[in-house]
Write an enzyme that holds these catalytic residues in place. Structure first.
Site: not given
Ligand code: LLP
Length: 441
Positions: A250, A292, A294, A336, A363-364
């Protein structure tokens, strides 16, 4: 380019570079639209997370790359080489990890409704931990373990009642998130009891994930304290010491404007400090700690390159640049209201003086990649890069309007190579069955 975008630069022809490669040359070689990522940046982000967590947290710690942010076979082989674990959220991500020869025993398997096919696949591969979401899943895992005569590591996804969004966070008594079990209502403790009583499963981890694109440290501090209290309660009431705490991901990145991300080392330092403090206050030994990330691993390492097809000056003063991609390769603005910054490839260090909106080709009417951003003066035929698109762009891409997905090109030490090939019209139609129409000869 500014220092928050350390993988980007401008060469002596005043053109944008990524990982030392001239982006206009890459666009010529691979076409547009095209996702381009700097492998060295991904590697250094992974290393920085893992090393700084080790530096600040005295017990064992692990980084599990949240591969939903960007999943393709190559990223898992990078993660393996960098010695980190991976988090997968579906059988498809797990399969892709296997294709990248990632060791199954370094995988955390998440999801709020894993199918029994996915559970069996993960179990047969021997994943490190299945992070269970609800009672039925626990029962299914236990039954499969029994059938196979194996004891399976199980984690439990919890709702600590902390919800964080970009610039705010709230603590609620009970969250209505679809993920996991609620701590405050006693649901989580009942599930732990169920796991401890179930056969052929071992509870190794409690997990939470409080949101995404978070800039403040405090919500993680609150979540850490609530999770640690819960672990202390389990020890006291059920006599079981849960070995590992997984606080999810996150961590926010810079996209535009007021986004104020923390340095990776400051994130790991703050979180370590919160867990250590909770351990001291609760007089409990420290658990192993997992994070975790991402977005913060891959987001700043990627750009998307487009060609401008048309420039439209709309009555009322708006300028729309129509590009050859859009919501099919980057849904985040449409979904978003996400914001991005962009630059032309040629004259990349020139001042961005025009206010433009980048419109997609789909087309949106909501198909924009960004609105009202500053850009250098542009004309049809120019190439532009939308910045910081490494996370949740390719991974959320679609075939809307049957537009093939762009390729993903990785640059390593200045050398480009394709990690996901460009799709064709044939690819887009390859699953269609043509049924002979009845009544026609
Ligand atoms: N761990 C779990 C269990 C998660 O559900 C997520 C993201 C992460 C780690 C990694 O989170 P990060 O470090 O990437 O924020 N599609 C949305 C983001 C959805 C995140 C879902 N879960 C966007 O494009 O902003």
């Amino acid at each position: 380019m500014d220092n928050k975008r350390s993988c980007l630069g401008v060469n002596d022809q005043n053109r944008l570079t990524i990982g030392g490669a001239d982006v206009a040359e890459l666009a010529k070689a691979f076409g547009t639209p095209c996702y381009i990522m700097d492998e060295n940046k991904i590697r250094s982000n992974l290393r920085e997370f893992a090393c700084s967590l080790k530096r600040h947290y005295p017990e064992k710690s692990r980084i599990a790359y949240a591969s939903k942010a960007f999943s393709c076979a190559h990223i898992y082989s990078i993660c393996d080489q960098e010695g980190v674990c991976a988090d997968v959220a579906s059988g498809g991500e797990l399969y892709t990890a296997m294709k990248g020869r990632f060791p199954a025993n370094n995988i955390y398997f998440h999801g709020n409704n894993k199918t029994s096919t996915e559970l069996r696949y993960a179990i047969n591969l021997g994943v490190r931990c299945i992070v269970a979401d609800h009672a039925d899943e626990i029962r299914q895992i236990s039954a499969i373990g029994k059938e196979l005569g194996k004891t399976l590591n199980i984690g439990l996804r919890l709702k600590p009642g902390v919800e964080a969004h970009t610039h705010e966070f709230i603590q609620t008594g009970k969250t209505d998130s679809k993920f996991g079990a609620d701590i405050a209502s006693g649901e989580a403790l009942a599930l732990v009891k169920e796991i401890l009583e179930a056969e052929n499963v071992k509870l190794t981890t409690v997990h939470c994930h409080i949101g995404s694109q978070i800039f403040e440290a405090e919500p993680f501090g609150l979540a850490a304290m609530i999770m640690m209290k819960f672990m202390a309660q389990v020890k006291e009431e059920l006599g079981y010491k849960i070995p590992e705490l997984n606080l999810g991901g996150g961590f926010g990145i810079y996209y535009s404007g007021d986004d104020s991300p923390k340095e990776i080392a400051d994130i790991t330092k703050a979180i370590s400090h919160f867990v250590i403090k909770a351990g001291n206050e609760l007089h409990m030994p420290l658990p192993e700690l997992v994070l975790e990330p991402g977005r913060s691993i891959v987001g700043p390492a990627g750009i998307t390159v487009y060609k401008i097809g048309a420039v439209k000056n709309i009555p009322g003063g708006k300028t729309y640049l129509s590009v050859d991609g859009g919501m099919g390769d980057n849904i985040r603005h449409a979904l978003y209201g996400a914001t991005y910054e962009a630059t032309l490839l040629e004259g990349a260090s020139n001042e961005r003086t025009e206010i433009v909106s980048i419109a997609g080709r789909y087309c949106e009417s909501g198909d924009f990649i960004c609105r009202d951003i500053l850009l250098q003066p542009a004309k049809a035929g120019d190439l532009l890069a939308v910045l910081d698109t490494g996370a949740y762009n390719y991974s959320m891409a679609s075939h809307y309007n049957r537009v093939p997905k762009p390729p993903v090109v990785m640059v390593s030490n200045g050398n480009p190579f394709v990690v996901v090939r460009k799709e064709s019209w044939e690819d887009v139609a390859k699953f269609d069955n043509v049924i002979a129409t009845r009544g026609r000869s």
